[in-house]
Design a protein around this motif. Structure first.
Motif, PDB file in Angstrom:
ATOM      1  N   SER A   1     -77.669  -0.171 -76.956  1.00 21.20           N
ATOM      2  CA  SER A   1     -76.695   0.505 -76.934  1.00 21.20           C
ATOM      3  C   SER A   1     -77.786   1.532 -78.124  1.00 21.20           C
ATOM      4  N   GLU A   2     -78.579   0.549 -78.764  1.00 18.44           N
ATOM      5  CA  GLU A   2     -79.081   1.933 -80.067  1.00 18.44           C
ATOM      6  C   GLU A   2     -80.363   2.117 -79.268  1.00 18.44           C
ATOM      7  N   HIS A   3     -81.234   1.700 -78.142  1.00 17.49           N
ATOM      8  CA  HIS A   3     -82.232   1.894 -77.370  1.00 17.49           C
ATOM      9  C   HIS A   3     -81.499   3.361 -76.809  1.00 17.49           C
ATOM     10  N   VAL A   4     -81.242   2.736 -76.410  1.00 19.95           N
ATOM     11  CA  VAL A   4     -80.408   4.136 -74.865  1.00 19.95           C
ATOM     12  C   VAL A   4     -79.807   5.382 -75.866  1.00 19.95           C
ATOM     13  N   PHE A   5     -78.768   5.377 -76.961  1.00 17.41           N
ATOM     14  CA  PHE A   5     -78.097   5.803 -77.859  1.00 17.41           C
ATOM     15  C   PHE A   5     -76.686   6.649 -77.144  1.00 17.41           C
ATOM     16  N   MET A   6     -75.842   5.256 -76.890  1.00 16.98           N
ATOM     17  CA  MET A   6     -74.794   4.899 -75.274  1.00 16.98           C
ATOM     18  C   MET A   6     -73.953   4.666 -76.865  1.00 16.98           C
ATOM     19  N   THR A   7     -72.671   4.332 -76.663  1.00 15.75           N
ATOM     20  CA  THR A   7     -71.733   3.428 -77.638  1.00 15.75           C
ATOM     21  C   THR A   7     -71.706   2.040 -76.627  1.00 15.75           C
ATOM     22  N   LEU A   8     -71.464   1.348 -77.751  1.00 19.34           N
ATOM     23  CA  LEU A   8     -71.304   0.137 -76.710  1.00 19.34           C
ATOM     24  C   LEU A   8     -70.793  -0.594 -76.130  1.00 19.34           C
ATOM     25  N   SER A   9     -69.292   0.840 -76.025  1.00 17.86           N
ATOM     26  CA  SER A   9     -68.557   0.058 -75.021  1.00 17.86           C
ATOM     27  C   SER A   9     -69.423   0.613 -73.562  1.00 17.86           C
ATOM     28  N   ALA A  10     -69.463   2.218 -73.592  1.00 18.53           N
ATOM     29  CA  ALA A  10     -70.460   2.733 -72.587  1.00 18.53           C
ATOM     30  C   ALA A  10     -70.961   1.631 -71.599  1.00 18.53           C
ATOM     31  N   VAL A  11     -72.559   0.967 -72.738  1.00 20.55           N
ATOM     32  CA  VAL A  11     -73.289   0.400 -71.627  1.00 20.55           C
ATOM     33  C   VAL A  11     -72.252  -0.996 -71.399  1.00 20.55           C
ATOM     34  N   SER A  12     -71.364  -1.818 -71.707  1.00 25.99           N
ATOM     35  CA  SER A  12     -70.727  -2.691 -71.872  1.00 25.99           C
ATOM     36  C   SER A  12     -70.050  -2.344 -69.861  1.00 25.99           C
ATOM     37  N   LYS A  13     -69.673  -0.751 -70.065  1.00 20.41           N
ATOM     38  CA  LYS A  13     -69.096  -0.389 -68.396  1.00 20.41           C
ATOM     39  C   LYS A  13     -70.289  -0.113 -67.806  1.00 20.41           C
TER      40      LYS A  13
ATOM     41  N   ILE B   1     -72.205  -5.337 -57.293  1.00 21.36           N
ATOM     42  CA  ILE B   1     -72.690  -6.199 -56.381  1.00 21.36           C
ATOM     43  C   ILE B   1     -72.349  -7.186 -55.429  1.00 21.36           C
ATOM     44  N   GLY B   2     -70.938  -7.819 -56.713  1.00 17.75           N
ATOM     45  CA  GLY B   2     -70.227  -8.415 -57.044  1.00 17.75           C
ATOM     46  C   GLY B   2     -70.730  -9.720 -56.931  1.00 17.75           C
ATOM     47  N   GLN B   3     -71.436  -9.899 -58.124  1.00 17.22           N
ATOM     48  CA  GLN B   3     -72.015 -11.056 -59.113  1.00 17.22           C
ATOM     49  C   GLN B   3     -71.780 -11.134 -60.264  1.00 17.22           C
ATOM     50  N   ARG B   4     -71.596 -11.821 -61.357  1.00 18.97           N
ATOM     51  CA  ARG B   4     -72.040 -11.763 -62.912  1.00 18.97           C
ATOM     52  C   ARG B   4     -73.810 -11.813 -62.762  1.00 18.97           C
ATOM     53  N   LEU B   5     -73.732 -11.303 -63.543  1.00 20.02           N
ATOM     54  CA  LEU B   5     -75.709 -11.223 -63.688  1.00 20.02           C
ATOM     55  C   LEU B   5     -76.054 -11.604 -65.531  1.00 20.02           C
ATOM     56  N   PHE B   6     -74.701 -11.626 -65.872  1.00 14.75           N
ATOM     57  CA  PHE B   6     -75.040 -12.191 -67.385  1.00 14.75           C
ATOM     58  C   PHE B   6     -74.067 -13.276 -67.392  1.00 14.75           C
ATOM     59  N   ASP B   7     -74.468 -14.306 -68.621  1.00 15.03           N
ATOM     60  CA  ASP B   7     -73.465 -14.936 -69.410  1.00 15.03           C
ATOM     61  C   ASP B   7     -73.651 -14.807 -70.429  1.00 15.03           C
ATOM     62  N   ARG B   8     -72.531 -14.521 -70.986  1.00 15.57           N
ATOM     63  CA  ARG B   8     -72.617 -13.405 -72.580  1.00 15.57           C
ATOM     64  C   ARG B   8     -72.544 -14.711 -73.277  1.00 15.57           C
ATOM     65  N   ARG B   9     -73.079 -15.088 -74.175  1.00 16.09           N
ATOM     66  CA  ARG B   9     -72.584 -16.432 -75.440  1.00 16.09           C
ATOM     67  C   ARG B   9     -73.342 -16.203 -76.531  1.00 16.09           C
TER      68      ARG B   9
ATOM     69  N   THR C   1     -77.571 -15.105 -64.947  1.00 16.00           N
ATOM     70  CA  THR C   1     -77.559 -15.357 -63.905  1.00 16.00           C
ATOM     71  C   THR C   1     -78.140 -15.863 -63.113  1.00 16.00           C
ATOM     72  N   PRO C   2     -78.225 -16.739 -62.210  1.00 19.85           N
ATOM     73  CA  PRO C   2     -79.351 -16.795 -61.688  1.00 19.85           C
ATOM     74  C   PRO C   2     -79.200 -15.517 -60.638  1.00 19.85           C
ATOM     75  N   ALA C   3     -77.478 -14.480 -60.286  1.00 20.54           N
ATOM     76  CA  ALA C   3     -77.639 -13.425 -60.023  1.00 20.54           C
ATOM     77  C   ALA C   3     -78.820 -12.360 -60.071  1.00 20.54           C
ATOM     78  N   GLY C   4     -78.265 -12.362 -61.754  1.00 25.23           N
ATOM     79  CA  GLY C   4     -78.623 -11.568 -62.326  1.00 25.23           C
ATOM     80  C   GLY C   4     -80.859 -11.773 -62.657  1.00 25.23           C
ATOM     81  N   GLU C   5     -81.164 -12.499 -62.467  1.00 23.83           N
ATOM     82  CA  GLU C   5     -82.262 -12.814 -61.913  1.00 23.83           C
ATOM     83  C   GLU C   5     -83.643 -11.857 -60.879  1.00 23.83           C
ATOM     84  N   PHE C   6     -82.496 -12.740 -59.812  1.00 15.98           N
ATOM     85  CA  PHE C   6     -82.689 -11.791 -58.586  1.00 15.98           C
ATOM     86  C   PHE C   6     -82.832 -10.109 -58.650  1.00 15.98           C
ATOM     87  N   ILE C   7     -81.729 -10.073 -58.919  1.00 15.90           N
ATOM     88  CA  ILE C   7     -81.216  -8.273 -58.875  1.00 15.90           C
ATOM     89  C   ILE C   7     -82.235  -7.723 -59.749  1.00 15.90           C
TER      90      ILE C   7
END
Length: 262
Positions: free
Chosen positions: A28-40, A49-57, A64-70
């Motif tokens: 969000s800092e790099h693209v000059f957008m709010t955290l909520s806007a980036v998260s959205k 896509i119908g798949q989770r792209l990240f695991d939030r840890r 995720t595997p789908a995220g790696e492919f995308i």
């Protein structure tokens, strides 16, 4: 089926950047957008896509595997658009825009890579020409208008230049772990000024910083070993040849179990 008309380039760029930084906050800092806007944006891409792209840890985002492919596909799309933009700009303008940057070692080791990646992602038509130099060389080049931007240590005299704070280093003592019982978790420079030091070469802003600190205490540092890189300093400290003062982030990247830093 995915409706490709619902995909937009900015969302793909944000996804690629988030995969690189592993942090929505940094993205969000790099693209000059709010955290909520980036998260959205990321959430909408996942729904599309119908798949989770990240695991939030706790330690950050993990693809995720789908995220790696995308990610592979997204990078390809972004790169293709960037190439098209670059070629069109060069056709219309005749030249691509270059920015000549000199930076000191500390900033390159700690901060610049992610920031440069973010900048190039958002401004693919602009070419960064980066060189690693000593702070005193950078200031001289700025004064002679040889470069566009310089990143140098704040303890160097740079009167006459327009300056803005880029990042703030936290300096730490780096020593073999045997020093920890004597000095505790924290120490004052006066407690280590009489130790044998491993330093960077003459002209280094960090070397000037610790020499000035010693002079302010009426002391002269014992620095029998001087080398050109943080890695070399740390290797000599590991061998028990002395201690040093270095930026915390640089030490974390290279320090091993034989060292203590505080």
């Amino acid at each position: 089926m995915i409706n490709i008309s619902n995909l937009d380039l900015l969302t793909l760029r944000i996804f690629v950047l988030a995969a690189h930084t592993r942090s929505l906050t940094l993205t969000s800092e790099h693209v000059f957008m709010t955290l909520s806007a980036v998260s959205k944006r990321i959430n909408e891409l996942e729904k599309l896509i119908g798949q989770r792209l990240f695991d939030r840890r706790p330690q950050g985002l993990h693809l995720t595997p789908a995220g790696e492919f995308i990610l592979m596909q997204a990078k390809s799309v972004v790169a293709s658009v960037d190439l098209l933009t670059k070629n069109m700009n060069e056709f219309l303008v005749g030249i691509s825009e270059n920015i000549k940057v000199w930076a000191n070692t500390s900033s390159i080791v700690q901060f610049l890579p992610n920031d440069l990646y973010a900048f190039q992602t958002l401004h693919p038509d602009m070419k960064i020409l980066l060189e690693e130099r000593l702070s005193i060389e950078i200031i001289k080049a700025l004064n002679h208008a040889e470069i566009d931007i310089g990143i140098f240590s704040g303890n160097i005299d740079a009167r006459g230049l327009e300056k803005k704070t880029y990042r703030i280093d936290q300096m730490v003592v780096v020593a073999p772990s045997m020093f920890r019982p004597e000095m505790g978790e924290e120490c004052d420079f006066s407690q280590i000024v009489d130790q044998r030091f491993v330093g960077l070469n003459n002209g280094s802003a960090i070397l000037d910083l610790i020499k000035d600190a010693a002079v302010s205490l009426g002391k002269t540092l014992d620095i029998p070993f001087q080398v050109t890189s943080f890695e070399a300093v740390i290797s000599l400290i590991e061998a028990g040849l002395g201690i040093s003062v270095l930026p915390r982030s640089a030490v974390i990247r290279t320090a091993r179990e034989k060292l203590a830093y505080y």
